[in-house]
Write a protein that holds these residues in place. Structure first.
Motif, PDB file in Angstrom:
ATOM      1  N   PHE A  68      33.444  57.895   1.759  1.00  0.00           N
ATOM      2  CA  PHE A  68      32.495  56.963   1.155  1.00  0.00           C
ATOM      3  C   PHE A  68      32.711  55.547   1.690  1.00  0.00           C
ATOM      4  O   PHE A  68      31.757  54.868   2.098  1.00  0.00           O
ATOM      5  N   LYS A  69      33.961  55.087   1.730  1.00  0.00           N
ATOM      6  CA  LYS A  69      34.251  53.722   2.172  1.00  0.00           C
ATOM      7  C   LYS A  69      33.935  53.536   3.658  1.00  0.00           C
ATOM      8  O   LYS A  69      33.456  52.475   4.071  1.00  0.00           O
ATOM      9  N   LEU A  70      34.188  54.565   4.465  1.00  0.00           N
ATOM     10  CA  LEU A  70      33.896  54.475   5.892  1.00  0.00           C
ATOM     11  C   LEU A  70      32.407  54.272   6.129  1.00  0.00           C
ATOM     12  O   LEU A  70      31.989  53.407   6.900  1.00  0.00           O
ATOM     13  N   LYS A  71      31.597  55.050   5.440  1.00  0.00           N
ATOM     14  CA  LYS A  71      30.152  54.956   5.631  1.00  0.00           C
ATOM     15  C   LYS A  71      29.578  53.715   4.957  1.00  0.00           C
ATOM     16  O   LYS A  71      28.617  53.121   5.442  1.00  0.00           O
ATOM     17  N   LEU A  72      30.187  53.299   3.853  1.00  0.00           N
ATOM     18  CA  LEU A  72      29.753  52.069   3.205  1.00  0.00           C
ATOM     19  C   LEU A  72      30.029  50.873   4.113  1.00  0.00           C
ATOM     20  O   LEU A  72      29.184  49.986   4.264  1.00  0.00           O
ATOM     21  N   ALA A  73      31.212  50.855   4.730  1.00  0.00           N
ATOM     22  CA  ALA A  73      31.554  49.754   5.635  1.00  0.00           C
ATOM     23  C   ALA A  73      30.577  49.693   6.799  1.00  0.00           C
ATOM     24  O   ALA A  73      30.159  48.610   7.220  1.00  0.00           O
ATOM     25  N   GLY A  74      30.201  50.867   7.325  1.00  0.00           N
ATOM     26  CA  GLY A  74      29.235  50.892   8.411  1.00  0.00           C
ATOM     27  C   GLY A  74      27.874  50.378   7.993  1.00  0.00           C
ATOM     28  O   GLY A  74      27.155  49.758   8.770  1.00  0.00           O
ATOM     29  N   THR A  75      27.509  50.619   6.730  1.00  0.00           N
ATOM     30  CA  THR A  75      26.202  50.198   6.232  1.00  0.00           C
ATOM     31  C   THR A  75      26.123  48.691   6.027  1.00  0.00           C
ATOM     32  O   THR A  75      25.125  48.051   6.350  1.00  0.00           O
ATOM     33  N   VAL A  76      27.182  48.095   5.478  1.00  0.00           N
ATOM     34  CA  VAL A  76      27.119  46.690   5.081  1.00  0.00           C
ATOM     35  C   VAL A  76      27.823  45.760   6.047  1.00  0.00           C
ATOM     36  O   VAL A  76      27.786  44.548   5.879  1.00  0.00           O
ATOM     37  N   ASN A  77      28.474  46.302   7.078  1.00  0.00           N
ATOM     38  CA  ASN A  77      29.245  45.460   7.991  1.00  0.00           C
ATOM     39  C   ASN A  77      28.351  44.449   8.703  1.00  0.00           C
ATOM     40  O   ASN A  77      27.208  44.730   9.029  1.00  0.00           O
ATOM     41  N   GLU A  78      28.877  43.279   8.979  1.00  0.00           N
ATOM     42  CA  GLU A  78      28.093  42.228   9.631  1.00  0.00           C
ATOM     43  C   GLU A  78      27.580  42.692  10.985  1.00  0.00           C
ATOM     44  O   GLU A  78      28.321  43.235  11.795  1.00  0.00           O
ATOM     45  N   GLY A  79      26.299  42.472  11.233  1.00  0.00           N
ATOM     46  CA  GLY A  79      25.709  42.822  12.517  1.00  0.00           C
ATOM     47  C   GLY A  79      25.135  44.218  12.566  1.00  0.00           C
ATOM     48  O   GLY A  79      24.240  44.485  13.340  1.00  0.00           O
ATOM     49  N   VAL A  80      25.663  45.142  11.769  1.00  0.00           N
ATOM     50  CA  VAL A  80      25.244  46.534  11.869  1.00  0.00           C
ATOM     51  C   VAL A  80      23.810  46.777  11.429  1.00  0.00           C
ATOM     52  O   VAL A  80      23.109  47.564  12.043  1.00  0.00           O
ATOM     53  N   PRO A  81      23.316  46.139  10.353  1.00  0.00           N
ATOM     54  CA  PRO A  81      21.961  46.487   9.891  1.00  0.00           C
ATOM     55  C   PRO A  81      20.844  46.117  10.864  1.00  0.00           C
ATOM     56  O   PRO A  81      19.726  46.547  10.688  1.00  0.00           O
ATOM     57  N   PHE A  82      21.114  45.309  11.869  1.00  0.00           N
ATOM     58  CA  PHE A  82      20.031  44.800  12.697  1.00  0.00           C
ATOM     59  C   PHE A  82      19.708  45.780  13.815  1.00  0.00           C
ATOM     60  O   PHE A  82      20.242  45.702  14.906  1.00  0.00           O
ATOM     61  N   ILE A  83      18.822  46.713  13.514  1.00  0.00           N
ATOM     62  CA  ILE A  83      18.358  47.666  14.510  1.00  0.00           C
ATOM     63  C   ILE A  83      17.101  47.104  15.172  1.00  0.00           C
ATOM     64  O   ILE A  83      16.226  46.566  14.492  1.00  0.00           O
ATOM     65  N   HIS A  84      17.014  47.207  16.493  1.00  0.00           N
ATOM     66  CA  HIS A  84      15.888  46.665  17.264  1.00  0.00           C
ATOM     67  C   HIS A  84      15.790  45.151  17.117  1.00  0.00           C
ATOM     68  O   HIS A  84      14.721  44.609  16.882  1.00  0.00           O
ATOM     69  N   ARG A  85      16.920  44.468  17.236  1.00  0.00           N
ATOM     70  CA  ARG A  85      16.850  43.005  17.303  1.00  0.00           C
ATOM     71  C   ARG A  85      16.264  42.641  18.655  1.00  0.00           C
ATOM     72  O   ARG A  85      16.847  42.916  19.692  1.00  0.00           O
ATOM     73  N   SER A  86      15.121  42.048  18.632  1.00  0.00           N
ATOM     74  CA  SER A  86      14.388  41.795  19.871  1.00  0.00           C
ATOM     75  C   SER A  86      15.145  40.828  20.783  1.00  0.00           C
ATOM     76  O   SER A  86      15.649  39.800  20.339  1.00  0.00           O
ATOM     77  N   VAL A  87      15.206  41.180  22.043  1.00  0.00           N
ATOM     78  CA  VAL A  87      15.770  40.308  23.067  1.00  0.00           C
ATOM     79  C   VAL A  87      14.611  39.620  23.768  1.00  0.00           C
ATOM     80  O   VAL A  87      13.636  40.274  24.149  1.00  0.00           O
ATOM     81  N   ASP A  88      14.685  38.305  23.919  1.00  0.00           N
ATOM     82  CA  ASP A  88      13.595  37.599  24.586  1.00  0.00           C
ATOM     83  C   ASP A  88      14.127  36.700  25.685  1.00  0.00           C
ATOM     84  O   ASP A  88      15.344  36.516  25.840  1.00  0.00           O
ATOM     85  N   ALA A  89      13.202  36.145  26.440  1.00  0.00           N
ATOM     86  CA  ALA A  89      13.563  35.394  27.647  1.00  0.00           C
ATOM     87  C   ALA A  89      14.333  34.115  27.342  1.00  0.00           C
ATOM     88  O   ALA A  89      15.002  33.567  28.227  1.00  0.00           O
ATOM     89  N   ASP A  90      14.264  33.614  26.124  1.00  0.00           N
ATOM     90  CA  ASP A  90      14.955  32.371  25.771  1.00  0.00           C
ATOM     91  C   ASP A  90      16.401  32.607  25.337  1.00  0.00           C
ATOM     92  O   ASP A  90      17.146  31.651  25.124  1.00  0.00           O
ATOM     93  N   ASP A  91      16.802  33.857  25.195  1.00  0.00           N
ATOM     94  CA  ASP A  91      18.159  34.155  24.755  1.00  0.00           C
ATOM     95  C   ASP A  91      19.178  33.758  25.822  1.00  0.00           C
ATOM     96  O   ASP A  91      18.976  33.983  27.015  1.00  0.00           O
ATOM     97  N   LYS A  92      20.283  33.185  25.357  1.00  0.00           N
ATOM     98  CA  LYS A  92      21.401  32.928  26.243  1.00  0.00           C
ATOM     99  C   LYS A  92      22.199  34.222  26.411  1.00  0.00           C
ATOM    100  O   LYS A  92      22.011  35.181  25.676  1.00  0.00           O
ATOM    101  N   THR A  93      23.095  34.223  27.366  1.00  0.00           N
ATOM    102  CA  THR A  93      23.864  35.437  27.649  1.00  0.00           C
ATOM    103  C   THR A  93      24.600  35.930  26.412  1.00  0.00           C
ATOM    104  O   THR A  93      24.636  37.134  26.121  1.00  0.00           O
ATOM    105  N   GLY A  94      25.193  35.009  25.658  1.00  0.00           N
ATOM    106  CA  GLY A  94      25.902  35.399  24.438  1.00  0.00           C
ATOM    107  C   GLY A  94      24.985  36.050  23.419  1.00  0.00           C
ATOM    108  O   GLY A  94      25.370  37.007  22.749  1.00  0.00           O
TER     109      GLY A  94
END
Length: 282
Positions: free
Chosen positions: A64-90
């Protein structure tokens, strides 16, 4: 996951409800705290914490804790975060990695271990009978098919891979009972792959398909390993689906290797490594 826990609260015992409310109040803390601290905060016993996890569909507190951590961990929920031409390498690095990690975690939470076990059993049956194991894919999936052929060949299995549609249809035509073919496609709508899968199945070969749920290919095989990750068609869409398919192949290959056993497999792998090292320049 949190919505599912919230919907389940009314059906739980009062003590388990307190554990669920504690989780919903601060899921990140819940994923990190030891069972003793969780029990104290919810005013319940430690076994009650474990019962809550099992009541909402998980194997125990660790699962339960393993899957909960995966669900709420920082950065993980963002599926299909669009990449655009103005993005820096980072920015590009973060977005591409986030998309990939999120896809992997989604697969981990949704994948059917029953389907994986059936696929492993089919591959082992073909191996035990000395039959052929073939991998079909086109485009990016063709690269995955070649990687799969390499991984299973290292296990001493009779494997081939084809990424050309004509070769796939011809190869499927000479397969028979006991043979096994793994067909890989993100969309599951490639005509040549569909035809090859149909021919192999009619000839008695076991067909395993790695593709999106609901696609035509998903219902064409004996065993369906769902891999749901829609790809965009814009210029900057990372090909996460290929990495997802490679991971599924890794799971299958690892399971097969464990079933074969180290006593039989280890000498073979050692001999391969020895011969490959002898061909390197010093």
């Amino acid at each position: 996951m949190l919505d599912r826990i919230k919907a389940s609260l009314s059906s739980l015992a009062p003590a388990e409800q307190r554990v669920g409310k504690l989780c919903l109040a601060d899921p990140r803390a819940f994923a990190k705290l030891p069972v003793t601290e969780l029990a104290d905060r919810a005013h319940v016993s430690k076994p009650t914490v474990v019962r809550f996890c099992r009541s909402v569909g998980y194997d125990g507190l660790s699962d339960f804790k393993l899957k909960l951590a995966g669900t709420v961990n920082e950065g993980v929920p963002f599926i299909h975060r669009s990449v655009d031409a103005d993005d820096k390498t980072g920015d590009v690095m973060v977005k591409v990695i986030d998309n990939t990690v999120a896809a992997f975690l989604r697969y981990r939470n949704d994948a059917s271990s029953v389907a994986i076990e059936k696929a492993v059993a089919a591959l082992l049956a073909a191996y035990a009978a000395g039959k052929q194991i073939q991998f079909f894919g086109v485009g990016n999936s063709g690269i995955v098919a070649q990687d799969a052929q390499h991984k299973f060949f290292r296990l001493g299995m009779n494997t081939t891979a084809y990424s050309d549609g004509h070769m796939q249809v011809m190869s499927a035509s000479i397969l028979g009972a006991g043979d096994c073919v793994v067909v890989i496609s993100n969309s599951g709508r490639t005509r040549d792959l569909m035809d090859a899968c149909d021919i192999a199945r009619k000839n008695g070969a076991t067909t395993i398909v790695i593709t999106a749920s609901g696609s035509p290919l998903a219902s064409a095989g004996h065993i369906h390993l769902s891999a749901d990750h829609p790809e965009g068609f814009d210029k900057y869409s990372p090909m996460v689906s290929r990495l997802l398919h490679l991971m599924i192949i890794d799971i299958l290959a690892t399971c097969v290797a464990l079933r074969i056993g180290g006593g039989k497999l280890q000498p073979l792998l050692s001999e391969m490594k020895h011969n490959l090292r002898n061909k390197r320049y010093t």
